[in-house]
Design an enzyme around this catalytic site. Structure first.
Site, short mmCIF file in Angstrom:
data_model
loop_
_atom_site.label_atom_id
_atom_site.label_comp_id
_atom_site.label_asym_id
_atom_site.label_seq_id
_atom_site.Cartn_x
_atom_site.Cartn_y
_atom_site.Cartn_z
N CYS A 161 0.80 -1.22 0.00
CA CYS A 161 0.00 0.00 0.00
C CYS A 161 0.84 1.27 0.00
CB CYS A 161 -0.95 -0.01 1.19
SG CYS A 161 -2.05 -1.44 1.18
N HIS A 292 -2.62 7.45 6.79
CA HIS A 292 -2.90 6.24 6.00
C HIS A 292 -4.30 5.76 6.35
CE1 HIS A 292 -2.00 2.90 3.46
NE2 HIS A 292 -2.07 2.02 4.43
N HIS A 326 -9.98 1.99 0.47
CA HIS A 326 -8.53 1.80 0.47
C HIS A 326 -8.12 1.35 -0.93
CE1 HIS A 326 -4.51 1.12 1.41
NE2 HIS A 326 -4.60 0.27 2.42
#
Length: 396
Positions: A161, A292, A326
């Site tokens: 990620c 995040h 996400h």
């Protein structure tokens, strides 16, 4: 470090195509999350980009056709980005423009579909399946080079990620080493069965739209999308408009666990401290931290501890994943473009649909939008395997 400038940029996600759509959705607090309706799956909510199935690649690039590259093509067509690349090529030459992009899934959906269509007698996939130009991790930069006429060096970054955030760092190294004069930087990730089922099997998918940093958070909503910027040395092209500056970065690899963050947050702390040191900034000089903020219990708790350790409780912070879901390896570039939008429009988006911030959190989490001048943004990306990246962007 010497600042690098972002001279063009664009973004596509579940909340819209182009930076203006994205800013509008953030300002008006309009989420792009919908109940999962992808590939026969119905697990939780997703951030799905509209129109991907109806979008066709140019005939000359048809051999690259897969969901990831189709998204990349849609992104190229927003915010005048194709024209900006053409101008950079005219100025520097096609061989002096590089591509550094991140992805974690690439075109894996095409491999899933090919596997379903495999001949049961021969074991061969369908004749039209081109693994190298679709599923392969290197497919994305190859497609972009072919599509945009870029002939400089190409690189795929696949750091989970943190992929498209780390792409900024590798592009900076190339620019400083003189391997190129401009770099297309960013990333794309697209929906596929593997990520939807994979995160579900790990117990990380929320049954409701994700609410990062909420006391009742229960997991992520998987999204798709991406974005690109042109990254160049400062003051190279006369009179070239500048969107923002990249003034600092920090990276670390703590390797604590394959899928769980270090509960002591040492890697995240190290990345943020390194970014501040590179930018020669003290913590109070950051106006906003884009977390995040995935929406899982342990990741959000780790990041709160890290932010509090470095910044205390005075710098406003939030997660924008309640809008987009996400987007995995594309989250860094999408949120970098959101940061540019905030600096342009002078606002900070508070977390979406958060009712009660986790009472154990000590950082200053916003739950409503705040109108204010934003000059410097830190954007965090922390991925599986303990790969961490923090970037600092500054208004031009």
């Amino acid at each position: 470090m010497k600042p690098l400038v972002l001279t063009a940029g664009t973004v596509v996600s579940a909340i819209g195509k182009g930076l203006n759509d994205s800013k509008s959705a953030l300002l008006h607090r309009q989420s792009g999350l919908i109940p999962c309706d992808f590939a026969g799956l119905s697990t939780g909510y997703i951030g799905r980009v509209a129109g991907v199935e109806q979008h066709a690649l140019p005939r000359d690039q048809a051999r690259f056709a897969c969901r990831n590259n189709i998204l990349a093509d849609m992104i190229c067509q927003q915010d005048g980005f194709e024209e900006a690349v053409e101008a950079a090529i005219r100025f520097y030459g096609a061989e002096r423009v590089a591509i550094v992009v991140g992805t974690s899934t690439s075109g894996i959906l095409s491999a899933e579909e090919a596997y379903e269509a495999t001949n049961p007698d021969t074991g061969f996939p369908p004749l039209g399946f081109d693994q190298a130009r679709t599923q392969d991790l290197f497919s994305l930069p190859r497609f972009l080079g072919d599509r945009l006429g870029i002939k400089g060096p190409l690189l795929t970054v696949s750091n989970a990620c943190a992929s498209s955030s780390r792409a900024f760092v590798d592009a900076r190294h190339w620019l400083e080493a003189g391997l190129c004069d401009a770099a297309l930087v960013g990333g794309v990730d697209s929906l596929c069965r593997m990520t939807l089922r994979g995160f579900s099997s790990l117990g990380l998918v929320s049954e409701t739209p994700t609410v990062p940093l909420d006391a009742a958070r229960s997991g992520i909503s998987v999204g798709e999308g991406g974005g690109f910027v042109l990254l160049e040395r400062e003051n190279t092209r006369p009179d070239q408009p500048v969107l923002a500056k990249l003034t600092g970065y920090g990276v670390s690899s703590d390797g604590h666990h394959m899928s769980s963050p270090d509960p002591k947050a040492k890697g995240a702390v190290g990345a943020m401290q390194a970014a501040l040191a590179q930018a020669k900034l003290a913590p109070p000089q950051i106006d906003y931290i884009n977390l995040h903020g995935t929406g899982t219990v342990v990741n959000d708790a780790m990041e709160d501890q890290a932010v509090t350790s470095v910044f205390g409780n005075t710098i406003p912070c939030s997660s924008t994943k309640g809008w987009t879901g996400h987007t995995l390896g594309a989250s860094g570039i999408i949120e970098a473009m959101f940061a540019i939008g905030m600096m342009q429009s002078h606002f900070i988006p508070g977390c979406l649909n958060v009712k009660n911030v986790d009472p154990d959190f000590k950082s200053r989490v916003l739950v409503e939008n705040e109108n204010r001048v934003v000059r410097r943004v830190m954007s965090n990306a922390f991925g599986f395997g303990g790969t961490n990246c923090s970037l600092i962007f500054e208004a031009a």
